[in-house]
Design an enzyme around this catalytic site. Sequence first.
Site, short mmCIF file in Angstrom:
data_model
loop_
_atom_site.label_atom_id
_atom_site.label_comp_id
_atom_site.label_asym_id
_atom_site.label_seq_id
_atom_site.Cartn_x
_atom_site.Cartn_y
_atom_site.Cartn_z
N ARG A 210 0.86 -1.18 0.00
CA ARG A 210 0.00 0.00 0.00
C ARG A 210 0.90 1.24 0.00
O ARG A 210 1.91 1.29 0.69
CB ARG A 210 -0.92 0.03 1.23
CG ARG A 210 -2.11 -0.91 1.13
CD ARG A 210 -3.12 -0.51 0.04
NE ARG A 210 -4.25 -1.43 -0.06
CZ ARG A 210 -4.30 -2.49 -0.86
NH1 ARG A 210 -3.29 -2.80 -1.65
NH2 ARG A 210 -5.39 -3.25 -0.89
N ASP B 252 4.55 -0.38 -6.89
CA ASP B 252 3.31 -0.68 -7.60
C ASP B 252 2.17 0.15 -7.01
O ASP B 252 1.07 0.16 -7.55
CB ASP B 252 3.00 -2.18 -7.47
CG ASP B 252 1.77 -2.59 -8.27
OD1 ASP B 252 1.73 -2.28 -9.47
OD2 ASP B 252 0.84 -3.18 -7.69
N GLU C 91 -2.16 7.67 -5.05
CA GLU C 91 -2.45 7.02 -6.34
C GLU C 91 -3.90 7.18 -6.80
O GLU C 91 -4.18 7.12 -8.00
CB GLU C 91 -2.11 5.53 -6.28
CG GLU C 91 -3.02 4.73 -5.36
CD GLU C 91 -2.67 3.24 -5.34
OE1 GLU C 91 -1.47 2.91 -5.19
OE2 GLU C 91 -3.60 2.41 -5.48
N HIS D 254 -0.48 -0.04 -9.76
CA HIS D 254 -1.22 -0.96 -8.88
C HIS D 254 -1.76 -2.16 -9.68
O HIS D 254 -2.97 -2.43 -9.69
CB HIS D 254 -2.35 -0.23 -8.15
CG HIS D 254 -2.72 -0.89 -6.85
ND1 HIS D 254 -3.15 -0.18 -5.75
CD2 HIS D 254 -2.75 -2.19 -6.48
CE1 HIS D 254 -3.42 -1.03 -4.77
NE2 HIS D 254 -3.17 -2.26 -5.19
P1 NAI Z 1 -1.79 -11.24 4.93
O1 NAI Z 1 -2.86 -10.76 5.85
O2 NAI Z 1 -1.72 -12.67 4.55
O3 NAI Z 1 -0.35 -10.85 5.54
C1 NAI Z 1 -0.05 -9.62 6.13
C2 NAI Z 1 1.09 -9.83 7.12
O4 NAI Z 1 1.47 -8.55 7.63
C3 NAI Z 1 0.70 -10.71 8.32
O5 NAI Z 1 1.64 -11.75 8.51
C4 NAI Z 1 0.69 -9.73 9.48
O6 NAI Z 1 1.05 -10.33 10.73
C5 NAI Z 1 1.73 -8.73 9.02
N1 NAI Z 1 1.68 -7.47 9.75
C6 NAI Z 1 0.62 -6.86 10.33
N2 NAI Z 1 1.01 -5.74 10.96
C7 NAI Z 1 2.35 -5.65 10.77
C8 NAI Z 1 3.34 -4.71 11.20
N3 NAI Z 1 3.03 -3.66 11.96
N4 NAI Z 1 4.62 -4.93 10.82
C9 NAI Z 1 4.96 -6.01 10.09
N5 NAI Z 1 4.07 -6.93 9.67
C10 NAI Z 1 2.79 -6.75 10.01
O7 NAI Z 1 -1.89 -10.30 3.64
P2 NAI Z 1 -1.35 -10.59 2.17
O8 NAI Z 1 -2.40 -11.30 1.37
O9 NAI Z 1 0.00 -11.17 2.24
O10 NAI Z 1 -1.28 -9.10 1.60
C11 NAI Z 1 -0.39 -8.15 2.15
C12 NAI Z 1 -0.76 -6.77 1.63
O11 NAI Z 1 -0.49 -6.72 0.22
C13 NAI Z 1 -2.26 -6.42 1.72
O12 NAI Z 1 -2.56 -5.86 2.99
C14 NAI Z 1 -2.44 -5.42 0.63
O13 NAI Z 1 -2.26 -4.13 1.17
C15 NAI Z 1 -1.30 -5.72 -0.34
N6 NAI Z 1 -1.77 -6.18 -1.65
C16 NAI Z 1 -1.39 -5.49 -2.77
C17 NAI Z 1 -1.78 -5.90 -4.02
C18 NAI Z 1 -1.37 -5.18 -5.26
O14 NAI Z 1 -1.99 -5.37 -6.32
N7 NAI Z 1 -0.35 -4.35 -5.23
C19 NAI Z 1 -2.64 -7.09 -4.19
C20 NAI Z 1 -2.95 -7.78 -2.94
C21 NAI Z 1 -2.52 -7.32 -1.73
#
Ligand code: NAI
Length: 338
Positions: A238, A262, A267, A300
Amino acid sequence: MKIAVFSAKPYDEEYMTKTNEVLGQGKHEIKYIKSPLDEAHVPLAQGCDAVCVFVNDPVTEVVVDALASYGIKLILCRCAGYNNVNLAACKKHGITVARVPKYSPYATAEHSVALMMTLNRKTHRAYNRVREGDFSINGLMGFDMNGKKVGVIGTGKIGYLVCKILKCGFGCDVVAYDVYQSAEVKSIGVEYVDLDTLFRTCDIISLHCPLFNNTKYIINDEALEKMKKGVMIINASRGALVDTKAVIKHLKNGKVGSLGVDVYENEANTFYENHSSDLYLSDELLLRLMSFKNVLVTSHQAFFTQEAMQNIADSVFHSATQYQTEGKVTGEEFVPCE
Ligand code: NAI
């Protein structure tokens, strides 16, 4: 149920329409709306039972209040993150929020590594050179990924895959930081370290944590000061995880060797639209960022694969049908509004 799909692009229509048809008698009525769901366009949702929104639709308190006044009880996010939705307002009105928790972690993980490899081996610049008949390779030197220290912040579904590709594929020395330490990540030989150590020791830093109040500007001036000279930073999570002004300062002084993003904190004003006929881009911060040869910006699109689009459509309709039949959404799709 009648669903107003906001920020609808041709590819959304293609996947949602064909997936809905498969539902046969249980199919939903869809109203595609090109505009985002914002305060100006929320009246377009009147007469619908649910709205379906994308990452940059600002579903503010005012928008939620309006949706509630139209009797809408379900917001379907066709993305994993839901930081654009005012959950407190949804809770106040008893509106259910659903998301797509894992449409394809591979899509985003693979795109993150693509950004890394493009910046490292400068294939974006090589492509342009060769097309212009310039076959020289001066200035295109990269480095071996093998043995480089990579720090992954956030080791959920996407972060884990990034660790796996880099560790098991390239032979990088991968360390990670997360508030929750995953046994799966440790099992592939990734060591968890504190954030300070990660900032100080890594050659490449890749962001995969969600945007929360405590992760906003996790990459700020103070963090950048600690990093190794020439560090590569990748953000496919993000935009507001990175303080763009601070990173520009450190691109100018050479601390940041390259940046692949990305996502970008402002954005919503620019991404997903064709601005090629505009006289100029109005976002001066983005223009400044894009002026660096060692910065790569994509719009994105990390999620954007055929598999992900199909999973998004399947998941959105699954949640809609479940809400229609059971009055609730369960499992990882359900977003707790606490
Ligand atoms: P997920 O929920 O599986 O993993 C997120 C991880 O971040 C978890 O392990 C959590 O414990 C950790 N986390 C939470 N707070 C934290 C902190 N303060 N410091 C460090 N780690 C922390 O989510 P997933 O599916 O892996 O997605 C991650 C992010 O990717 C999403 O939140 C979304 O913002 C972004 N995303 C971007 C996309 C794109 O097209 N550019 C597409 C899909 C997701």
